[in-house]
Structure formats: C-alpha cells, structure tokens
Design a protein around this motif. Structure first.
Motif, short mmCIF file in Angstrom:
data_model
loop_
_atom_site.label_atom_id
_atom_site.label_comp_id
_atom_site.label_asym_id
_atom_site.label_seq_id
_atom_site.Cartn_x
_atom_site.Cartn_y
_atom_site.Cartn_z
N ASP A 11 0.78 -1.26 0.04
CA ASP A 11 -0.09 0.15 0.01
C ASP A 11 1.05 1.10 0.03
N TRP A 28 1.77 2.81 14.98
CA TRP A 28 0.79 1.78 14.75
C TRP A 28 0.87 0.43 15.73
N LYS A 48 -0.18 4.36 2.22
CA LYS A 48 0.04 4.13 3.80
C LYS A 48 1.51 3.78 4.20
N GLN A 49 2.00 3.47 2.85
CA GLN A 49 3.61 3.27 3.07
C GLN A 49 3.81 2.00 4.02
N VAL A 50 2.85 0.85 3.56
CA VAL A 50 3.11 -0.55 4.23
C VAL A 50 3.26 -1.50 3.59
N PRO A 62 7.66 4.64 8.05
CA PRO A 62 6.62 5.96 8.48
C PRO A 62 7.36 7.08 7.86
N GLU A 94 2.82 -5.77 3.47
CA GLU A 94 2.53 -6.87 4.18
C GLU A 94 2.88 -8.29 3.47
N ILE A 129 5.00 -7.50 8.45
CA ILE A 129 4.57 -6.32 7.97
C ILE A 129 5.79 -5.28 8.22
N ASN A 183 6.57 -1.30 7.81
CA ASN A 183 6.05 0.02 7.87
C ASN A 183 7.04 1.21 7.75
N GLU A 222 9.99 0.39 10.70
CA GLU A 222 9.33 -0.35 11.73
C GLU A 222 8.85 -1.88 11.02
N TYR A 223 9.06 -2.93 11.85
CA TYR A 223 8.77 -4.32 11.37
C TYR A 223 7.87 -5.09 12.39
N LYS A 269 8.62 -7.40 17.20
CA LYS A 269 8.53 -5.99 16.89
C LYS A 269 9.99 -5.35 16.91
#
Length: 163
Positions: free
Chosen positions: A64, A94, A67-69, A88, A71, A84, A86, A140-141, A133
């Motif tokens: 996405d 999140w 949303k800069q994500v 940011p 999956e 995931i 991420n 971020e993962y 995490k």
C-alpha cells in the motif's frame, strides 16, 4: 506443455521426456520479486525474512503505497506467518492488539538490532502466538506467527539485514 489454473495461479507442466519426474512451474509473485517491488517503491532496502524452516513457503505480498506499508505472508505447518514493513513518512504510530493472554515477554538482539518478542498462550494449542516488533533504521517491522518458540526464534536469528 499443459497449462491449467490452480486456485488463482496458473500452473505450467512441462514434459521433460523423463517419465519418472514432472516439472511444474507456478507463475505468480515470487518472494524476491516482492522484495524488489518494495525496494523500488520505497527506494530503500529492508530487513528480509529468510525461509529457514522445513515447508515454510512465501505466499503473497500486499503493498500500500499511500499508507507506506508492505504486508508479506508466508505459510508454515498449516499456519500463516505475517510480516509487516512500515515506512513511517511522518510522526505516526501503529500497533496490533491480541486478545490471548501473554505467556512471556522478552527482548533479543539480532545483528545489533533489539527485537521485542511476545508469546501468547493459545487455547487448545501446543503452539504459541508469536509476535516480534523491531525498528531498523527508520523502518518498523512486525513479524507474527503461530508456532513453537524455538521455530520463531530460528526465523528471527536468520533475518537478513541490509548492508
């Protein structure tokens, strides 16, 4: 050569003139192509999951851009492993909420990266709900899966960090 649909993928069966073996090539998104798409989209390398357990397989990736994500989904032992990534692009947070009771929380350092691990007790299951995490660089993962703690830690130990 025979072409057929299996689920939502096309399968090509190639007769290699060997009666004891059949070659099957599944067309679809491969893991390396998925990581390349992430790299091209976000203009950076990311920490990669290394398929290190028997019968662990890459399934699919959802990206996405808005949303800069990203999956990524793997399968292992009849369960789904979610990964995931991420990116940011502004101050944001999140999180993920689990309803199962926490069995154990601890941290582990892998490649000089501090990973926070939470194990959840699942009802009627010998396996645990495993969540890791971590942040590497500004990314971020989150890695989740249902498996034994030792199997989950093997995945974490084999993460491939960018140079």
């Amino acid at each position: 050569m025979v072409r057929q649909a299996v689920g939502d993928r096309d399968v090509e069966q190639v007769d290699s003139n060997k009666t004891d073996k059949q070659n099957k090539i599944i067309e679809g998104e491969a893991e390396e192509e998925a990581y390349q798409k992430i790299r091209d989209t976000f203009d950076t390398d990311v920490v990669k999951v290394f398929v290190c357990l028997p019968d662990m397989k890459f399934n699919t990736m959802n990206l996405d851009e808005s949303k800069q994500v990203a999956e990524m989904y793997y399968s292992y032992d009849g369960e789904t492993i979610g990964y995931i990534i991420n990116m940011p692009y502004r101050d944001s947070s999140w999180g993920v909420d689990f309803e199962d009771s926490i069995e154990k929380e601890y941290s582990k350092s892998v490649n000089n990266c501090e990973i926070k691990i939470t194990l959840y007790k699942l009802k009627d299951n010998e396996k645990s709900g495993c969540v890791a995490k971590f942040k590497y660089g500004s990314i971020e993962y989150l890695l989740t899966g249902t498996m034994k703690q030792q199997e989950f830690e093997k995945i974490l130990k084999n993460l491939v960090f960018p140079k």
